[in-house]
Design an enzyme around this catalytic site. Structure first.
Site, PDB file in Angstrom:
ATOM      1  CE1 TYR A 119      -3.985   2.124   0.612  1.00 33.97           C
ATOM      2  CE2 TYR A 119      -2.665   3.169   2.313  1.00 33.97           C
ATOM      3  CZ  TYR A 119      -3.793   3.155   1.518  1.00 33.97           C
ATOM      4  OH  TYR A 119      -4.714   4.167   1.608  1.00 33.97           O
TER       5      TYR A 119
ATOM      6  NE  ARG B 116     -10.904   1.696   6.216  1.00 38.60           N
ATOM      7  CZ  ARG B 116     -11.132   2.433   5.149  1.00 38.60           C
ATOM      8  NH1 ARG B 116     -10.369   3.470   4.905  1.00 38.60           N
ATOM      9  NH2 ARG B 116     -12.126   2.157   4.326  1.00 38.60           N
ATOM     10  CB  VAL B 117      -9.138   1.852  14.495  1.00 31.54           C
ATOM     11  CG1 VAL B 117      -9.151   3.337  14.126  1.00 31.54           C
ATOM     12  CG2 VAL B 117      -9.146   1.656  15.981  1.00 31.54           C
TER      13      VAL B 117
ATOM     14  N   GLY C  56      -2.279   0.609  22.955  1.00 31.38           N
ATOM     15  CA  GLY C  56      -3.291   1.632  22.664  1.00 31.38           C
ATOM     16  C   GLY C  56      -2.759   3.058  22.767  1.00 31.38           C
TER      17      GLY C  56
ATOM     18  N   PRO D 273       2.241   2.426  12.377  1.00 27.12           N
ATOM     19  CG  PRO D 273       1.839   3.811  10.545  1.00 27.12           C
ATOM     20  CD  PRO D 273       1.438   2.507  11.148  1.00 27.12           C
TER      21      PRO D 273
HETATM   22  P1  NAD Z   1     -12.719   1.745   0.175  1.00 22.52           P
HETATM   23  O1  NAD Z   1     -12.040   0.439   0.254  1.00 22.52           O
HETATM   24  O2  NAD Z   1     -14.068   1.880   0.788  1.00 22.52           O
HETATM   25  O3  NAD Z   1     -12.837   2.236  -1.330  1.00 22.52           O
HETATM   26  C1  NAD Z   1     -11.944   1.852  -2.341  1.00 22.52           C
HETATM   27  C2  NAD Z   1     -12.756   1.545  -3.588  1.00 22.52           C
HETATM   28  O4  NAD Z   1     -11.866   1.195  -4.652  1.00 22.52           O
HETATM   29  C3  NAD Z   1     -13.708   0.356  -3.393  1.00 22.52           C
HETATM   30  O5  NAD Z   1     -14.986   0.675  -3.885  1.00 22.52           O
HETATM   31  C4  NAD Z   1     -13.051  -0.768  -4.202  1.00 22.52           C
HETATM   32  O6  NAD Z   1     -13.969  -1.722  -4.669  1.00 22.52           O
HETATM   33  C5  NAD Z   1     -12.374   0.028  -5.305  1.00 22.52           C
HETATM   34  N1  NAD Z   1     -11.244  -0.684  -5.921  1.00 22.52           N
HETATM   35  C6  NAD Z   1     -10.230  -1.323  -5.301  1.00 22.52           C
HETATM   36  N2  NAD Z   1      -9.383  -1.834  -6.205  1.00 22.52           N
HETATM   37  C7  NAD Z   1      -9.887  -1.505  -7.438  1.00 22.52           C
HETATM   38  C8  NAD Z   1      -9.466  -1.754  -8.769  1.00 22.52           C
HETATM   39  N3  NAD Z   1      -8.345  -2.438  -9.028  1.00 22.52           N
HETATM   40  N4  NAD Z   1     -10.227  -1.276  -9.782  1.00 22.52           N
HETATM   41  C9  NAD Z   1     -11.365  -0.577  -9.526  1.00 22.52           C
HETATM   42  N5  NAD Z   1     -11.810  -0.311  -8.284  1.00 22.52           N
HETATM   43  C10 NAD Z   1     -11.063  -0.770  -7.259  1.00 22.52           C
HETATM   44  O7  NAD Z   1     -11.706   2.807   0.818  1.00 22.52           O
HETATM   45  P2  NAD Z   1     -11.857   4.368   1.077  1.00 22.52           P
HETATM   46  O8  NAD Z   1     -11.578   4.599   2.498  1.00 22.52           O
HETATM   47  O9  NAD Z   1     -13.093   4.895   0.457  1.00 22.52           O
HETATM   48  O10 NAD Z   1     -10.603   4.918   0.269  1.00 22.52           O
HETATM   49  C11 NAD Z   1     -10.717   5.572  -0.989  1.00 22.52           C
HETATM   50  C12 NAD Z   1      -9.354   6.085  -1.420  1.00 22.52           C
HETATM   51  O11 NAD Z   1      -8.854   7.015  -0.459  1.00 22.52           O
HETATM   52  C13 NAD Z   1      -8.305   4.980  -1.556  1.00 22.52           C
HETATM   53  O12 NAD Z   1      -7.486   5.264  -2.667  1.00 22.52           O
HETATM   54  C14 NAD Z   1      -7.503   5.119  -0.286  1.00 22.52           C
HETATM   55  O13 NAD Z   1      -6.183   4.672  -0.453  1.00 22.52           O
HETATM   56  C15 NAD Z   1      -7.575   6.615  -0.036  1.00 22.52           C
HETATM   57  N6  NAD Z   1      -7.386   6.918   1.389  1.00 22.52           N
HETATM   58  C16 NAD Z   1      -8.353   6.638   2.298  1.00 22.52           C
HETATM   59  C17 NAD Z   1      -8.127   6.910   3.635  1.00 22.52           C
HETATM   60  C18 NAD Z   1      -9.158   6.635   4.697  1.00 22.52           C
HETATM   61  O14 NAD Z   1      -8.868   6.820   5.877  1.00 22.52           O
HETATM   62  N7  NAD Z   1     -10.365   6.241   4.383  1.00 22.52           N
HETATM   63  C19 NAD Z   1      -6.908   7.477   4.048  1.00 22.52           C
HETATM   64  C20 NAD Z   1      -5.934   7.714   3.072  1.00 22.52           C
HETATM   65  C21 NAD Z   1      -6.187   7.461   1.741  1.00 22.52           C
HETATM   66  N1  UDP Z   2      -6.417  -0.705  15.640  1.00 24.36           N
HETATM   67  C1  UDP Z   2      -6.818  -1.241  16.864  1.00 24.36           C
HETATM   68  N2  UDP Z   2      -7.840  -2.160  16.870  1.00 24.36           N
HETATM   69  C2  UDP Z   2      -8.487  -2.532  15.738  1.00 24.36           C
HETATM   70  C3  UDP Z   2      -8.099  -1.974  14.504  1.00 24.36           C
HETATM   71  C4  UDP Z   2      -7.044  -1.067  14.493  1.00 24.36           C
HETATM   72  O1  UDP Z   2      -6.257  -0.919  17.928  1.00 24.36           O
HETATM   73  O2  UDP Z   2      -9.413  -3.351  15.841  1.00 24.36           O
HETATM   74  C5  UDP Z   2      -5.316   0.291  15.626  1.00 24.36           C
HETATM   75  C6  UDP Z   2      -4.215  -0.031  14.625  1.00 24.36           C
HETATM   76  O3  UDP Z   2      -3.242  -0.848  15.205  1.00 24.36           O
HETATM   77  C7  UDP Z   2      -3.695   1.368  14.312  1.00 24.36           C
HETATM   78  C8  UDP Z   2      -4.916   2.262  14.455  1.00 24.36           C
HETATM   79  O4  UDP Z   2      -5.862   1.516  15.210  1.00 24.36           O
HETATM   80  O5  UDP Z   2      -2.745   1.757  15.274  1.00 24.36           O
HETATM   81  C9  UDP Z   2      -5.542   2.658  13.119  1.00 24.36           C
HETATM   82  O6  UDP Z   2      -5.740   1.476  12.376  1.00 24.36           O
HETATM   83  P1  UDP Z   2      -6.511   1.454  10.976  1.00 24.36           P
HETATM   84  O7  UDP Z   2      -6.435   0.054  10.484  1.00 24.36           O
HETATM   85  O8  UDP Z   2      -7.843   2.076  11.121  1.00 24.36           O
HETATM   86  O9  UDP Z   2      -5.696   2.441  10.014  1.00 24.36           O
HETATM   87  P2  UDP Z   2      -4.147   2.787   9.775  1.00 24.36           P
HETATM   88  O10 UDP Z   2      -4.050   4.199  10.156  1.00 24.36           O
HETATM   89  O11 UDP Z   2      -3.271   1.918  10.625  1.00 24.36           O
HETATM   90  O12 UDP Z   2      -3.967   2.524   8.323  1.00 24.36           O
END
Ligand code: NAD
Ligand code: UDP
Ligand code: UDP
Length: 326
Positions: A151, A192-193, A213, A280
């Site tokens: 990732y 996710r958390v 934690g 992290p």
């Molecule tokens: P999510 O998993 O809900 O959404 C990702 C979407 O991409 C899904 O609908 C999935 O089916 C689609 N997808 C995955 N691989 C694909 C492929 N090869 N072709 C077409 N579609 C594909 O996640 P999200 O939280 O909505 O994240 C959206 C974007 O934002 C991602 O690029 C993610 O890396 C970025 N992002 C999210 C967060 C967060 O905290 N939510 C933080 C940093 C970056």
């Molecule tokens: N985490 C946790 N319990 C869970 C899921 C995640 O304590 O059930 C912690 C994880 O170790 C990280 C933080 O919560 O330190 C955020 O995790 P997440 O997977 O949401 O996103 P990240 O920021 O690590 O990509």
């Protein structure tokens, strides 16, 4: 692509059936645009977009962005990529392909069309950061061969490709570094958390606290994030980013668990589990640049956003219980 009949844009959102993508699609349709949502439904669901089924300005295409895509649009938001560690580590090779081949394909598309393209990058490009809070000028501290690398390095390579297409081919790019975002439509089993803690508390199960934690994250509500993405896209060609988008209020995961327990009124207990490799220890965005360039600042605090997300999760869990009963 210039349109013949009106100034309404036709906008491609890859990953538009996912959590953030579906909110972005709603926002763009709300502004009167046409939206083409491209998603392979790996982590996204049709449920996230089913309310748009009858909207004539909405179109869904099931497609994997690692394959070329020939469509005609005026703007591209590239969000396709699984974001939860559980999901992106499920098929790590596909995760890297999605970021890297996906970036090449949307950039090739943007180059052919001469249109703007925005990349959903991530705070993970900073890895386990030694600079706190994280500023855009920090190059990061990333393990290239660990379980999170598919990732982190995939997203870093995508940023490289965006900047090389910009320098080499003059493509107009926008790179947003998104910090932890949460809200309704996160998948209840996303891993996710925020979703884990809420679902566990609502079900009266133990809250799985990884490590002691004390590691921190800063949580941005999805509406604020979408506002930031749209504002970044609206900037002129001189603004390429990378720009941090996130809420600078930082919490330990233990504090988050305590807040979730208090909010849900649950009797759930915390249960410590091993800390995942390369997790992290701290994360908080410096958003000075976003404030200056975009006049953007997040508005929704954790208490309000968590309550909204809890209501959503309650409804989802009730729907799932209904399905298992019938
Ligand atoms: P999510 O998993 O809900 O959404 C990702 C979407 O991409 C899904 O609908 C999935 O089916 C689609 N997808 C995955 N691989 C694909 C492929 N090869 N072709 C077409 N579609 C594909 O996640 P999200 O939280 O909505 O994240 C959206 C974007 O934002 C991602 O690029 C993610 O890396 C970025 N992002 C999210 C967060 C967060 O905290 N939510 C933080 C940093 C970056
Ligand atoms: N985490 C946790 N319990 C869970 C899921 C995640 O304590 O059930 C912690 C994880 O170790 C990280 C933080 O919560 O330190 C955020 O995790 P997440 O997977 O949401 O996103 P990240 O920021 O690590 O990509
Ligand atoms: N591409 C695409 N749609 C387009 C144009 C290009 O999917 O409308 C893809 C195609 O797979 C191509 C990649 O984007 O390989 C990179 O395009 P570029 O023009 O940079 O390179 P080339 O065509 O020379 O490989």
């Amino acid at each position: 692509m210039s349109r013949l009949y009106d100034s309404r844009k036709r906008i491609l959102v890859t990953g538009g059936a996912g959590f953030i993508g579906s909110h972005l699609v709603d926002r763009l349709l709300g502004e009167g645009h046409e939206v083409l949502c491209v998603d392979n439904l790996f982590t996204g669901t049709k449920r996230n977009i089913e309310h748009l089924h009858d909207n004539p300005r909405f179109e869904f295409m099931r497609h994997d962005v690692t394959f070329p895509l020939y469509v005609e649009v005026d703007e591209i938001y590239n969000l396709a990529c699984p974001a939860s560690p559980v999901h992106y580590q499920h098929d790590p090779v596909q995760t890297t392909k999605t970021s890297v081949h996906g970036a090449i394909n949307v950039l090739g598309l943007a180059k052919r069309l001469g249109c703007k393209v925005l990349q959903a990058s991530t705070s993970e490009v900073y890895g386990d950061p030694e600079v706190h809070p994280q500023v855009e000028g920090y190059w990061g501290h990333v393990n290239p061969v660990g379980p999170r690398s598919c990732y982190d390095e995939g997203k870093r390579c995508a940023e490289t490709l965006f900047f090389d297409y910009h320098r080499q081919h003059g493509v107009e790019i926008k790179v947003a570094r998104i910090f932890n975002t949460y809200g309704p439509r996160m998948h209840h089993a996303d891993g996710r958390v925020v979703s884990n803690f809420l679902v566990q508390a609502l079900r009266g199960e133990d809250i799985t606290l990884f490590g002691d934690g004390r590691q921190t994250r800063s949580f941005c509500y999805v509406d604020d994030l979408v506002e930031g993405l749209v504002s970044l896209m609206a900037t002129g060609p001189e603004v390429t980013g990378p720009v941090n988008l996130g809420n600078p209020h930082e919490f330990t995961m233990r504090e988050l668990a305590e807040r979730v327990i208090a909010l849900t009124g649950s009797g759930a207990e915390m249960s410590e589990r091993p800390l995942p490799l390369d997790d992290p220890r701290q994360r908080r965005p410096d958003i000075t640049l976003a404030r200056d360039l975009l006049d953007w600042t997040p508005r929704v605090e954790l208490a309000e956003g968590l309550a909204e997300t809890m209501h959503y999760m309650k409804r989802r869990l009730a729907e799932l219980d209904e399905v298992t009963r019938t």
